[in-house]
Design an enzyme around this catalytic site. Structure first.
Site, PDB file in Angstrom:
ATOM      1  N   LYS A   1       0.776  -1.186   0.016  1.00  0.00           N
ATOM      2  CA  LYS A   1       0.085  -0.034   0.001  1.00  0.00           C
ATOM      3  C   LYS A   1       0.905   1.330  -0.074  1.00  0.00           C
ATOM      4  O   LYS A   1       0.422   2.131  -0.603  1.00  0.00           O
ATOM      5  CB  LYS A   1      -0.941   0.050   1.171  1.00  0.00           C
ATOM      6  CG  LYS A   1      -2.050  -1.070   1.031  1.00  0.00           C
ATOM      7  CD  LYS A   1      -3.004  -1.058   2.004  1.00  0.00           C
ATOM      8  CE  LYS A   1      -4.028  -2.283   1.834  1.00  0.00           C
ATOM      9  NZ  LYS A   1      -4.981  -2.390   2.553  1.00  0.00           N
TER      10      LYS A   1
ATOM     11  N   ASP B   1      -9.569   2.504   2.754  1.00  0.00           N
ATOM     12  CA  ASP B   1      -9.414   1.659   4.216  1.00  0.00           C
ATOM     13  C   ASP B   1     -10.096   2.562   5.223  1.00  0.00           C
ATOM     14  O   ASP B   1     -11.022   1.803   5.824  1.00  0.00           O
ATOM     15  CB  ASP B   1      -8.089   1.230   4.217  1.00  0.00           C
ATOM     16  CG  ASP B   1      -7.532   0.012   3.502  1.00  0.00           C
ATOM     17  OD1 ASP B   1      -8.523  -0.727   3.228  1.00  0.00           O
ATOM     18  OD2 ASP B   1      -6.246  -0.108   3.390  1.00  0.00           O
TER      19      ASP B   1
HETATM   20  N1  LIG Z   1     -10.431  -6.258   6.180  1.00  0.00           N
HETATM   21  C1  LIG Z   1      -9.939  -5.330   5.437  1.00  0.00           C
HETATM   22  O1  LIG Z   1     -10.493  -4.741   4.614  1.00  0.00           O
HETATM   23  C2  LIG Z   1      -8.522  -5.231   5.463  1.00  0.00           C
HETATM   24  C3  LIG Z   1      -7.971  -4.159   4.713  1.00  0.00           C
HETATM   25  C4  LIG Z   1      -6.469  -3.944   4.749  1.00  0.00           C
HETATM   26  C5  LIG Z   1      -5.807  -4.613   5.217  1.00  0.00           C
HETATM   27  N2  LIG Z   1      -6.309  -5.852   6.042  1.00  0.00           N
HETATM   28  C6  LIG Z   1      -5.301  -6.664   6.699  1.00  0.00           C
HETATM   29  O2  LIG Z   1      -4.450  -6.087   7.449  1.00  0.00           O
HETATM   30  C7  LIG Z   1      -3.202  -6.846   7.694  1.00  0.00           C
HETATM   31  C8  LIG Z   1      -2.173  -5.848   7.375  1.00  0.00           C
HETATM   32  O3  LIG Z   1      -2.383  -5.142   5.985  1.00  0.00           O
HETATM   33  P1  LIG Z   1      -1.162  -4.031   5.786  1.00  0.00           P
HETATM   34  O4  LIG Z   1      -1.566  -3.807   4.244  1.00  0.00           O
HETATM   35  O5  LIG Z   1      -1.101  -3.224   6.588  1.00  0.00           O
HETATM   36  O6  LIG Z   1       0.249  -4.954   5.586  1.00  0.00           O
HETATM   37  P2  LIG Z   1       1.471  -4.380   5.856  1.00  0.00           P
HETATM   38  O7  LIG Z   1       1.638  -3.022   5.089  1.00  0.00           O
HETATM   39  O8  LIG Z   1       2.456  -5.478   5.342  1.00  0.00           O
HETATM   40  O9  LIG Z   1       1.822  -4.259   7.530  1.00  0.00           O
HETATM   41  C9  LIG Z   1       1.907  -5.557   8.120  1.00  0.00           C
HETATM   42  C10 LIG Z   1       1.821  -5.001   9.746  1.00  0.00           C
HETATM   43  O10 LIG Z   1       1.693  -6.152  10.629  1.00  0.00           O
HETATM   44  C11 LIG Z   1       2.958  -6.239  11.380  1.00  0.00           C
HETATM   45  N3  LIG Z   1       3.293  -7.446  11.650  1.00  0.00           N
HETATM   46  C12 LIG Z   1       3.557  -8.528  10.538  1.00  0.00           C
HETATM   47  N4  LIG Z   1       3.964  -9.525  11.178  1.00  0.00           N
HETATM   48  C13 LIG Z   1       4.027  -9.505  12.464  1.00  0.00           C
HETATM   49  C14 LIG Z   1       4.316 -10.027  13.819  1.00  0.00           C
HETATM   50  N5  LIG Z   1       4.581 -11.517  13.593  1.00  0.00           N
HETATM   51  N6  LIG Z   1       4.281  -9.733  14.905  1.00  0.00           N
HETATM   52  C15 LIG Z   1       3.736  -8.386  15.102  1.00  0.00           C
HETATM   53  N7  LIG Z   1       3.603  -7.612  13.926  1.00  0.00           N
HETATM   54  C16 LIG Z   1       3.555  -8.074  12.834  1.00  0.00           C
HETATM   55  C17 LIG Z   1       3.967  -5.500  10.758  1.00  0.00           C
HETATM   56  O11 LIG Z   1       4.927  -4.908  11.637  1.00  0.00           O
HETATM   57  P3  LIG Z   1       6.476  -4.559  11.329  1.00  0.00           P
HETATM   58  O12 LIG Z   1       6.468  -3.408  10.797  1.00  0.00           O
HETATM   59  O13 LIG Z   1       7.180  -4.895  12.327  1.00  0.00           O
HETATM   60  O14 LIG Z   1       6.845  -5.450   9.727  1.00  0.00           O
HETATM   61  C18 LIG Z   1       3.097  -4.254  10.134  1.00  0.00           C
HETATM   62  O15 LIG Z   1       2.760  -3.512  11.182  1.00  0.00           O
HETATM   63  C19 LIG Z   1      -3.352  -7.882   6.547  1.00  0.00           C
HETATM   64  O16 LIG Z   1      -3.595  -8.960   6.961  1.00  0.00           O
HETATM   65  C20 LIG Z   1      -4.373  -7.286   5.645  1.00  0.00           C
HETATM   66  O17 LIG Z   1      -4.821  -8.528   4.811  1.00  0.00           O
HETATM   67  C21 LIG Z   1      -7.804  -6.050   5.888  1.00  0.00           C
END
Ligand SMILES: NC(=O)c1ccc[n+]([C@@H]2O[C@H](COP(=O)([O-])OP(=O)(O)OC[C@H]3O[C@@H](n4cnc5c(N)ncnc54)[C@H](OP(=O)(O)O)[C@@H]3O)[C@@H](O)[C@H]2O)c1
Length: 293
Positions: free
Chosen positions: A71, A107
């Protein structure tokens, strides 16, 4: 669906992508309105992101959704950003319009709309605890502040990324909203957990069924609202299970998914999204879909 007659292609780019439910409800919505669109999931590896974005123009696609982990990474490849996406600093929807790629962020608005409509939760004046500082967290934090929350505590595994988000939010946060970063290893501080009204998981933790629970629910002394934006086709996340055990009100990620997707739908088609049809499509077909990735 008769693919040969389809003229307008939209889809979602992500890595991984096998978990996505967007094609289910977007295609159901196109069908409901008789629109000649198709929505496809695309597994895009990090090294191919630039080429995949260029392909939106090359293949004359109408647009794409952008999901984890791109994103923020897509920003340099776009021609323009909507005012909101520009402030948020992350994009989840691209519209290919008059030869340009325009980035939007639906979002945050989708999150707030679902929180109010489906959760009957009014964020104004509330204390919020946000887990994560990835692409989704940017939009959610921005929209929560815009909705008038009292305070936002934010934690993230990687401190630098958490502090970067905090710095970014401070730029447009109205006076009065208290913003602070909590060290990840102090995320279960009793003082903090006792004062929050809304807990939001915007990390990717929960995408796998054996992922840990990041928050210790024993500490909560009163009811809070839990929103896990992660959705899992097969079962509830551990966070949602923990909320259920404590009989706390909660929302699962599918709700945000539908509301953010509805706004993307309206950007691409200029038609009102049939939200009830979208909800029904997920409910009926959930757990039956697999793309084999
Ligand atoms: N329901 C919906 O409409 C919707 C919309 C958007 C996203 N989502 C979901 O939200 C999640 C995040 O999406 P995103 O686009 O923000 O992803 P992203 O940019 O890759 O960010 C991932 C986040 O998760 C953290 N993280 C990953 N593995 C971790 C772990 N083992 N322990 C602690 N923190 C961890 C990362 O921390 P670090 O900075 O330390 O790597 C970062 O803050 C995904 O599962 C996505 O499918 C859902």
């Amino acid at each position: 669906m008769r693919v040969s007659l389809v003229k307008k292609i939209v889809g979602v780019y992500g890595y991984p992508i096998g978990h996505t439910l967007s094609p289910l409800f977007q295609n159901a919505a196109f069908k409901e309105l008789g629109l000649n669109f198709i929505y496809l999931p695309f597994l895009v590896k990090p090294k191919d992101l630039k080429k995949a974005i260029e392909a939106v123009k090359a293949l004359n696609m109408v647009g794409v959704n952008i999901t984890v982990p791109y994103k923020r990474a897509v920003l340099p490849y776009l021609d323009e950003l909507s005012p909101e996406a520009s402030k948020i600093g992350a994009v989840n929807t691209i519209h290919h319009y008059r030869g340009k790629l325009i980035g939007y962020n639906t979002d945050g608005e989708g999150f707030i709309n679902s929180l109010k409509e489906e959760g009957n939760f009014e964020p104004e004046g509330k204390n919020v605890y946000l887990l994560g500082a990835g692409g989704a967290a940017y939009g959610i934090a921005f929209s929560l502040i815009k909705a008038g929350i009292k305070s936002l505590a934010l934690t993230n595994r990687t401190k630098e990324k958490g502090e970067l988000l905090l710095k970014h939010l401070k730029k447009f946060s109205p006076q009065g909203c208290i913003l602070r970063f909590i060290e990840f290893n102090k995320r279960n501080s009793a003082t903090l957990l006792k004062e929050i009204d809304l807990l939001v998981n915007a990390t990717s933790v929960g995408m796998n069924s054996d992922d840990p629970l990041l928050i210790n629910f024993e500490i909560f002394s009163r009811e809070i609202f839990v929103y896990d934006i992660v959705y899992n086709k097969d079962k509830k996340t551990r966070l949602i299970e923990a909320a259920e055990e404590r009989k706390f009100p909660y929302l699962e990620g599918e709700k945000m998914l539908i509301y953010q997707g509805a706004i993307s739908f309206e950007i691409w088609t200029k038609r009102k999204a049939p939200i009830e049809v979208m909800k029904r499509a997920i409910k009926e077909k959930n757990a039956k879909v697999s793309y084999g990735w």
